[in-house]
Design an enzyme around this catalytic site. Structure first.
Site, PDB file in Angstrom:
ATOM      1  N   VAL A 104       0.830  -1.206   0.000  1.00  0.00           N
ATOM      2  CA  VAL A 104       0.000   0.000   0.000  1.00  0.00           C
ATOM      3  C   VAL A 104       0.866   1.258   0.000  1.00  0.00           C
ATOM      4  CG1 VAL A 104      -1.859  -1.215   1.257  1.00  0.00           C
ATOM      5  CG2 VAL A 104      -0.141   0.067   2.561  1.00  0.00           C
ATOM      6  N   ASP A 105       2.194   1.080  -0.062  1.00  0.00           N
ATOM      7  CA  ASP A 105       3.096   2.201   0.202  1.00  0.00           C
ATOM      8  C   ASP A 105       3.287   3.177  -0.958  1.00  0.00           C
ATOM      9  OD1 ASP A 105       4.913   0.812  -1.487  1.00  0.00           O
ATOM     10  OD2 ASP A 105       5.845  -0.215   0.217  1.00  0.00           O
ATOM     11  N   HIS A 120      -4.408  -4.680  -1.997  1.00  0.00           N
ATOM     12  CA  HIS A 120      -4.751  -4.287  -0.624  1.00  0.00           C
ATOM     13  C   HIS A 120      -4.895  -2.777  -0.454  1.00  0.00           C
ATOM     14  CE1 HIS A 120      -3.018  -8.420   0.816  1.00  0.00           C
ATOM     15  NE2 HIS A 120      -4.218  -8.523   0.281  1.00  0.00           N
ATOM     16  N   CYS A 128     -14.819   6.813   2.415  1.00  0.00           N
ATOM     17  CA  CYS A 128     -15.894   7.072   3.372  1.00  0.00           C
ATOM     18  C   CYS A 128     -16.561   5.749   3.736  1.00  0.00           C
ATOM     19  CB  CYS A 128     -16.910   8.030   2.749  1.00  0.00           C
ATOM     20  SG  CYS A 128     -18.376   8.244   3.778  1.00  0.00           S
ATOM     21  N   THR A 189       7.231 -11.707  -0.658  1.00  0.00           N
ATOM     22  CA  THR A 189       5.982 -11.963   0.081  1.00  0.00           C
ATOM     23  C   THR A 189       6.077 -13.289   0.816  1.00  0.00           C
ATOM     24  OG1 THR A 189       3.581 -12.282  -0.064  1.00  0.00           O
ATOM     25  CG2 THR A 189       4.846 -12.922  -2.004  1.00  0.00           C
ATOM     26  N   ASN A 214      13.214 -14.097  -2.702  1.00  0.00           N
ATOM     27  CA  ASN A 214      12.951 -13.852  -1.280  1.00  0.00           C
ATOM     28  C   ASN A 214      14.233 -14.141  -0.498  1.00  0.00           C
ATOM     29  OD1 ASN A 214      11.754 -13.903   1.441  1.00  0.00           O
ATOM     30  ND2 ASN A 214       9.797 -14.162   0.390  1.00  0.00           N
ATOM     31  N   ALA A 232      15.716  -8.711  -2.763  1.00  0.00           N
ATOM     32  CA  ALA A 232      15.083  -8.264  -4.009  1.00  0.00           C
ATOM     33  C   ALA A 232      15.880  -7.124  -4.641  1.00  0.00           C
ATOM     34  CB  ALA A 232      13.652  -7.807  -3.730  1.00  0.00           C
TER      35      ALA A 232
HETATM   36  C1  BJW Z   1      12.457  -9.960   1.476  1.00  0.00           C
HETATM   37  C2  BJW Z   1      13.306  -8.957   1.837  1.00  0.00           C
HETATM   38  C3  BJW Z   1      14.152  -8.504   0.844  1.00  0.00           C
HETATM   39  C4  BJW Z   1      12.160  -9.376   3.544  1.00  0.00           C
HETATM   40  N1  BJW Z   1      14.111  -9.042  -0.355  1.00  0.00           N
HETATM   41  N2  BJW Z   1      12.434 -10.506   0.275  1.00  0.00           N
HETATM   42  C5  BJW Z   1      -8.125 -18.794   3.329  1.00  0.00           C
HETATM   43  C6  BJW Z   1      -7.528 -19.503   4.347  1.00  0.00           C
HETATM   44  C7  BJW Z   1      -7.307 -18.895   5.578  1.00  0.00           C
HETATM   45  C8  BJW Z   1      -7.673 -17.581   5.817  1.00  0.00           C
HETATM   46  C9  BJW Z   1      -8.260 -16.880   4.817  1.00  0.00           C
HETATM   47  C10 BJW Z   1      -8.478 -17.489   3.587  1.00  0.00           C
HETATM   48  N3  BJW Z   1      -9.069 -16.569   2.794  1.00  0.00           N
HETATM   49  C11 BJW Z   1      -9.203 -15.416   3.470  1.00  0.00           C
HETATM   50  C12 BJW Z   1      -8.722 -15.577   4.713  1.00  0.00           C
HETATM   51  C13 BJW Z   1      -8.683 -14.530   5.793  1.00  0.00           C
HETATM   52  C14 BJW Z   1      -7.561 -13.538   5.623  1.00  0.00           C
HETATM   53  C15 BJW Z   1      -6.239 -14.265   5.628  1.00  0.00           C
HETATM   54  O1  BJW Z   1      -5.611 -14.484   4.608  1.00  0.00           O
HETATM   55  N4  BJW Z   1      -5.731 -14.594   6.777  1.00  0.00           N
HETATM   56  C16 BJW Z   1      -4.429 -15.263   6.871  1.00  0.00           C
HETATM   57  C17 BJW Z   1      -3.573 -14.525   7.851  1.00  0.00           C
HETATM   58  C18 BJW Z   1      -4.624 -16.722   7.161  1.00  0.00           C
HETATM   59  N5  BJW Z   1      -7.706 -12.750   4.408  1.00  0.00           N
HETATM   60  C19 BJW Z   1      -8.512 -11.692   4.337  1.00  0.00           C
HETATM   61  O2  BJW Z   1      -9.200 -11.363   5.267  1.00  0.00           O
HETATM   62  C20 BJW Z   1      -8.540 -10.926   3.017  1.00  0.00           C
HETATM   63  N6  BJW Z   1      -9.860 -10.746   2.568  1.00  0.00           N
HETATM   64  C21 BJW Z   1     -10.588 -11.747   2.086  1.00  0.00           C
HETATM   65  O3  BJW Z   1     -10.159 -12.878   1.978  1.00  0.00           O
HETATM   66  O4  BJW Z   1     -11.871 -11.389   1.696  1.00  0.00           O
HETATM   67  C22 BJW Z   1     -12.811 -12.439   1.530  1.00  0.00           C
HETATM   68  C23 BJW Z   1     -13.449 -12.659   2.876  1.00  0.00           C
HETATM   69  C24 BJW Z   1     -14.157 -11.654   3.447  1.00  0.00           C
HETATM   70  C25 BJW Z   1     -14.758 -11.858   4.679  1.00  0.00           C
HETATM   71  C26 BJW Z   1     -14.612 -13.079   5.330  1.00  0.00           C
HETATM   72  C27 BJW Z   1     -13.845 -14.071   4.736  1.00  0.00           C
HETATM   73  C28 BJW Z   1     -13.250 -13.869   3.493  1.00  0.00           C
HETATM   74  C29 BJW Z   1      -7.989  -9.537   3.206  1.00  0.00           C
HETATM   75  C30 BJW Z   1      -6.540  -9.528   3.536  1.00  0.00           C
HETATM   76  C31 BJW Z   1      -6.061  -8.099   3.810  1.00  0.00           C
HETATM   77  C32 BJW Z   1      -4.609  -8.048   4.238  1.00  0.00           C
HETATM   78  N7  BJW Z   1      -4.311  -6.742   4.714  1.00  0.00           N
HETATM   79  C33 BJW Z   1      -2.928  -6.418   5.091  1.00  0.00           C
HETATM   80  C34 BJW Z   1      -2.920  -5.003   5.673  1.00  0.00           C
HETATM   81  C35 BJW Z   1      -3.069  -3.966   4.544  1.00  0.00           C
HETATM   82  C36 BJW Z   1      -3.159  -2.574   5.071  1.00  0.00           C
HETATM   83  C37 BJW Z   1      -1.924  -2.123   5.787  1.00  0.00           C
HETATM   84  O5  BJW Z   1      -0.823  -2.082   5.197  1.00  0.00           O
HETATM   85  O6  BJW Z   1      -2.058  -1.772   6.946  1.00  0.00           O
HETATM   86  O7  BJW Z   1      -2.094  -6.535   3.934  1.00  0.00           O
HETATM   87  S1  BJW Z   1      -2.209  -7.580   6.237  1.00  0.00           S
HETATM   88  C38 BJW Z   1      -0.597  -7.544   5.530  1.00  0.00           C
HETATM   89  O8  BJW Z   1      -0.267  -8.846   4.979  1.00  0.00           O
HETATM   90  C39 BJW Z   1      -0.700  -6.593   4.330  1.00  0.00           C
HETATM   91  C40 BJW Z   1       0.119  -7.314   3.298  1.00  0.00           C
HETATM   92  O9  BJW Z   1      -0.222  -6.855   1.999  1.00  0.00           O
HETATM   93  C41 BJW Z   1      -0.217  -8.743   3.552  1.00  0.00           C
HETATM   94  C42 BJW Z   1       0.800  -9.716   3.015  1.00  0.00           C
HETATM   95  O10 BJW Z   1       2.036  -9.576   3.619  1.00  0.00           O
HETATM   96  P1  BJW Z   1       3.375  -9.661   2.764  1.00  0.00           P
HETATM   97  O11 BJW Z   1       3.409  -8.579   1.777  1.00  0.00           O
HETATM   98  O12 BJW Z   1       3.536 -11.030   2.261  1.00  0.00           O
HETATM   99  O13 BJW Z   1       4.470  -9.299   3.873  1.00  0.00           O
HETATM  100  P2  BJW Z   1       5.103 -10.256   5.009  1.00  0.00           P
HETATM  101  O14 BJW Z   1       5.632  -9.361   6.045  1.00  0.00           O
HETATM  102  O15 BJW Z   1       4.176 -11.314   5.420  1.00  0.00           O
HETATM  103  O16 BJW Z   1       6.323 -10.974   4.252  1.00  0.00           O
HETATM  104  C43 BJW Z   1       7.461 -10.253   3.825  1.00  0.00           C
HETATM  105  C44 BJW Z   1       8.313 -11.210   3.014  1.00  0.00           C
HETATM  106  O17 BJW Z   1       9.408 -10.492   2.482  1.00  0.00           O
HETATM  107  C45 BJW Z   1       8.912 -12.369   3.858  1.00  0.00           C
HETATM  108  O18 BJW Z   1       8.731 -13.579   3.144  1.00  0.00           O
HETATM  109  C46 BJW Z   1      10.402 -12.022   3.927  1.00  0.00           C
HETATM  110  O19 BJW Z   1      11.242 -13.175   3.955  1.00  0.00           O
HETATM  111  C47 BJW Z   1      10.589 -11.251   2.646  1.00  0.00           C
HETATM  112  N8  BJW Z   1      11.662 -10.279   2.643  1.00  0.00           N
HETATM  113  N9  BJW Z   1      13.058  -8.644   3.213  1.00  0.00           N
HETATM  114  C48 BJW Z   1      13.221 -10.078  -0.565  1.00  0.00           C
HETATM  115  N10 BJW Z   1      15.056  -7.519   1.149  1.00  0.00           N
HETATM  116 ZN    ZN Z   2     -19.467   9.756   2.423  1.00  0.00          ZN
END
Ligand code: BJW
Ligand code: ZN
Length: 258
Positions: A104-105, A120, A128, A189, A214, A232
């Site tokens: 989101v950055d 995301h 709103c 990711t 990664n 990366a």
């Molecule tokens: C490097 C490095 C370098 C470091 N070089 N690499 C199925 C099964 C189970 C659960 C669910 C499912 N389906 C849905 C769910 C629920 C939930 C979910 O997934 N939960 C899990 C935790 C299990 N998902 C949701 O709720 C999603 N919505 C949805 O499914 O809607 C349908 C629905 C609705 C209602 C009920 C049920 C279903 C929405 C998910 C929203 C995620 N939001 C966030 C916050 C965004 C806002 C903010 O920024 O504040 O998004 S959470 C956070 O995680 C953010 C990220 O985009 C997201 C992913 O994280 P990411 O990018 O992978 O980062 P990290 O930190 O996890 O990993 C970093 C990686 O980089 C690591 O691997 C490092 O090794 C590597 N790294 N330095 C290369 N230099």
């Molecule tokens: Zn409004």
């Protein structure tokens, strides 16, 4: 030490290959943006259910706004890194290249990428809660936010929290691009958040060559034909440098293929 790419990967780094680059927080880590999980991840220091859910915002909007304000301030001070720039170069080089980001950055845009599917949302946007009005709010500090100018409702950060649907059509567009690509990169990711985490598997199932970049193997590493372990910001510029050496140049729409 230079990264070794397989001959298969090298052969695909030439137009008219269709490319999808899927990114997560790790691509911004070298710019200074904290990741969510792992060492120094945001979720080690903060409780996700208190900050990144609609319930948290309903209960404590001020606390949530303050946290997002802090993150915006942090992001406003830092710059895109060589990995973001390399991704932007991919887009210029391959006529058919789609960037799908969970971030989101806004650093991909600042690096020059234009065709971006943001799964995301965007930390620089507000929405709103009542009427859905979208707006871009570039202020870094948000001590108190005015109500929605359309309906007087509460404004919230334009990001996707846990339990919320992704923006309408965006995931579907990503799946469409992934299903028709020949080369899929999963970069920085953990592949732990759904539905985004399904994309590497979808790519593989539809015949793409899947490459993970990664510092450690992600939860989706088993879907990758090739895992490039390292930062990366080091690996992607090496891939981009390889593009410069490739004589084929950009494809025309007529020559596009998988
Ligand atoms: C490097 C490095 C370098 C470091 N070089 N690499 C199925 C099964 C189970 C659960 C669910 C499912 N389906 C849905 C769910 C629920 C939930 C979910 O997934 N939960 C899990 C935790 C299990 N998902 C949701 O709720 C999603 N919505 C949805 O499914 O809607 C349908 C629905 C609705 C209602 C009920 C049920 C279903 C929405 C998910 C929203 C995620 N939001 C966030 C916050 C965004 C806002 C903010 O920024 O504040 O998004 S959470 C956070 O995680 C953010 C990220 O985009 C997201 C992913 O994280 P990411 O990018 O992978 O980062 P990290 O930190 O996890 O990993 C970093 C990686 O980089 C690591 O691997 C490092 O090794 C590597 N790294 N330095 C290369 N230099
Ligand atoms: Zn409004």
């Amino acid at each position: 030490m230079p990264v070794q790419f397989s001959s298969k990967l090298q052969s695909l780094l030439i137009p008219p290959t269709r490319v999808v680059v899927f990114t997560g927080a790790g691509i911004s880590a070298e710019s200074g943006v904290p990741t969510f999980r792992g060492e120094n991840g945001l979720w080690n220091e903060f409780r996700v259910e208190e900050l990144a859910t609609p319930q948290a915002f309903a209960a404590h909007p001020g606390r949530v706004w303050e946290w997002y304000g802090w993150r915006r301030q942090l992001i406003a001070r830092i710059q895109p890194n060589p990995a973001h720039l390399a991704v932007a170069k991919f887009e210029k080089y391959f006529a058919n290249c789609c960037l799908v980001t969970q971030n989101v950055d806004g650093l991909h845009s600042r690096a020059g990428s234009e065709r971006i599917l943001r799964l995301h949302g965007d930390i620089w946007e507000v929405r709103c809660v009542a009427c859905g009005l979208h707006g871009t709010d570039l202020r870094e500090v948000l001590p108190s936010l005015p109500p929605c100018c359309e309906c007087g409702g509460t404004l919230r950060p334009g990001v996707v929290w846990f339990g919320e649907m992704l923006p309408a059509g965006v995931f579907e567009s990503a799946v469409q691009a992934v299903e028709s690509c020949g080369l899929f990169f999963s970069v920085g990711t953990s592949a732990e958040v759904f539905p985004a985490a399904q994309l590497p598997a979808i790519a593989r199932r539809h015949g793409a060559y899947v490459v993970e970049v990664n510092i450690e193997r992600s939860a989706a590493a088993h879907e990758a034909h090739e895992v490039l372990l390292g930062k990366a910001g080091e690996i992607l510029p090496e891939l981009a440098a390889h593009l410069q050496d490739t004589p084929a140049g950009r494809s025309t729409p007529e020559t596009e293929s998988r």
